[in-house]
Design a protein around this motif. Structure first.
Motif, short mmCIF file in Angstrom:
data_model
loop_
_atom_site.label_atom_id
_atom_site.label_comp_id
_atom_site.label_asym_id
_atom_site.label_seq_id
_atom_site.Cartn_x
_atom_site.Cartn_y
_atom_site.Cartn_z
N MET A 1 0.84 -1.20 0.00
CA MET A 1 0.00 0.00 0.00
C MET A 1 0.88 1.25 0.00
O MET A 1 1.89 1.30 0.70
CB MET A 1 -0.90 0.01 1.25
N LYS A 2 0.48 2.23 -0.80
CA LYS A 2 1.24 3.47 -0.86
C LYS A 2 1.13 4.24 0.45
O LYS A 2 0.06 4.25 1.08
CB LYS A 2 0.72 4.36 -2.00
N PRO A 3 2.20 4.90 0.86
CA PRO A 3 2.11 5.74 2.06
C PRO A 3 1.16 6.91 1.84
O PRO A 3 1.02 7.40 0.71
CB PRO A 3 3.55 6.21 2.28
N LYS A 4 0.52 7.34 2.91
CA LYS A 4 -0.44 8.45 2.83
C LYS A 4 0.26 9.74 3.24
O LYS A 4 0.94 9.78 4.27
CB LYS A 4 -1.63 8.19 3.75
N VAL A 5 0.09 10.79 2.42
CA VAL A 5 0.73 12.07 2.71
C VAL A 5 -0.30 13.19 2.63
O VAL A 5 -1.24 13.15 1.84
CB VAL A 5 1.90 12.36 1.75
N LEU A 6 -0.08 14.20 3.47
CA LEU A 6 -0.94 15.37 3.53
C LEU A 6 -0.17 16.56 2.95
O LEU A 6 0.89 16.92 3.46
CB LEU A 6 -1.34 15.66 4.98
N VAL A 7 -0.71 17.16 1.89
CA VAL A 7 -0.05 18.29 1.23
C VAL A 7 -0.81 19.57 1.58
O VAL A 7 -1.98 19.72 1.23
CB VAL A 7 0.00 18.08 -0.29
N LEU A 8 -0.13 20.47 2.27
CA LEU A 8 -0.75 21.71 2.75
C LEU A 8 -0.21 22.94 2.01
O LEU A 8 -0.27 24.05 2.52
CB LEU A 8 -0.52 21.86 4.25
N LYS A 9 0.34 22.73 0.82
CA LYS A 9 0.83 23.81 -0.03
C LYS A 9 0.26 23.64 -1.43
O LYS A 9 0.04 22.52 -1.89
CB LYS A 9 2.36 23.78 -0.11
N GLN A 10 0.04 24.77 -2.12
CA GLN A 10 -0.31 24.71 -3.53
C GLN A 10 0.94 24.32 -4.32
O GLN A 10 1.98 24.96 -4.20
CB GLN A 10 -0.82 26.07 -4.00
N LEU A 11 0.84 23.25 -5.09
CA LEU A 11 1.99 22.73 -5.82
C LEU A 11 1.74 22.76 -7.32
O LEU A 11 0.60 22.62 -7.77
CB LEU A 11 2.29 21.29 -5.40
#
Length: 324
Positions: A1-11
């Motif tokens: 399973m892929k790791p879960k990440v939280l992105v808090l910036k506009q990329l």
């Protein structure tokens, strides 16, 4: 399973694609996310990409699976590095990619303050050029070429400023730093000075130190008192390095000639701050790295750090305090 990440910036899309290829990405729609909402989102994430969320014990207690926090900035004063180290959480940042861009802005600030660019631009646009007493010597400023620049904090950006000063403007370069920099001394003729010596001898004082418990409020009333009355003070690092009230008083009393600022004690700067009404102050809205190319490069570096920290398959930029 892929790791879960939280992105808090506009990329940019390329950075998102890089993350999605290797991770399950959560991207909240809110521009401003509450601490309560953040707590709910981080409970099962493996990584976070941000540049301003405070990573402290309280947050880490809620993020039991967290392995890495990738900051999209060179600074990382939002990291409680002791708490992160105790929990084995990696912290990364984006050095190198913004050094020259910030150094360019430092010189824009120097020139703008020395030659009174914003003040005289406003005068022309208000139709006051040519009015009685509004010309000739009334428009005089300071020369930058062949002056003495003092750089407080000779890191990568400090060295980029020194290069521009010595090779572009034929300036004498002084610097104050925790350690001597032989390479900069050889390349740019930079001369090491104590902080007090640097303040007393420099025509332009550029503050480029990192923010730590030791450097907070490192420039205070007694330091402005040591500066020349013709000195220009430039801060493009962190506002908390300076006693802002002391700076305001030094400017009002003409203890120093001018200041040029990209950073402030409180950001955004409050509307009633006296710095905004003083003619001998240049004020910018914290845009040190704000060019399209540099912000793109920072985003790609932050995304690469995030993925690399989780997969351990590529070099990443771990902050110094968390390097093993």
């Amino acid at each position: 399973m892929k790791p879960k990440v939280l992105v808090l910036k506009q990329l940019p899309e390329e950075a998102k694609q890089l993350i999605r290829e290797h991770c399950q990405m959560i991207e909240p729609q809110e521009n401003l996310i509450s601490r309560e909402r953040l707590t709910a989102l981080i409970s099962d994430v493996d990584g976070i990409l941000t540049n301003d969320v405070r990573i402290d014990s309280e947050l880490l207690d809620e993020a039991k699976q967290l392995k890495i926090v990738s900051n999209q900035s060179v600074g990382y004063n939002n990291f409680d590095t002791a708490a992160m180290s105790a929990r084995g959480v990696i912290g990364t940042h984006t050095p190198f990619v913004l050094d020259n861009t910030v150094a360019d802005l430092v010189f824009a600030l120097i020139l703008a303050a020395a030659r009174r660019v914003p003040e005289l631009d406003s005068l022309v646009k208000q139709g006051k050029w040519g009015e009685p007493g509004n010309g000739g010597e009334a428009h005089f400023g300071l020369d930058v070429h062949h002056a003495t620049i003092g750089i407080v904090g000779m890191g990568r950006i400090g060295e980029a400023v020194a290069r521009r000063a010595a090779l572009g403007f034929d300036m004498k370069v002084l610097y104050s730093n925790r350690t001597r920099k032989p390479d900069a001394e050889e390349a740019y003729g930079a001369q090491y000075r104590s902080l007090d010596q640097l303040l007393e001898q420099s025509d332009f004082i550029v503050l480029m130190a990192p923010i730590t418990s030791e450097t907070t409020r490192m420039i205070r009333s007694e330091h402005f008192e040591r500066m020349k009355p013709t000195a220009v003070f430039v801060n493009a690092s962190r506002g908390q390095l300076v006693d802002e009230l002391a700076l305001i008083e030094a400017l009002k009393s003409k203890q120093i000639y001018a200041a040029a600022l990209d950073v402030y004690d409180i950001e955004p700067i409050e509307a009633g701050n006296p710095l905004l009404s003083l003619p001998n102050v240049v004020t910018l809205p914290h845009i040190g790295s704000a060019t399209s190319k540099t912000r793109y490069d920072m985003a790609m570096t932050a995304a690469n750090n995030l993925v690399g920290g989780l997969l351990k398959d590529r070099p990443i930029y771990v902050v110094p305090e968390l390097q093993s």
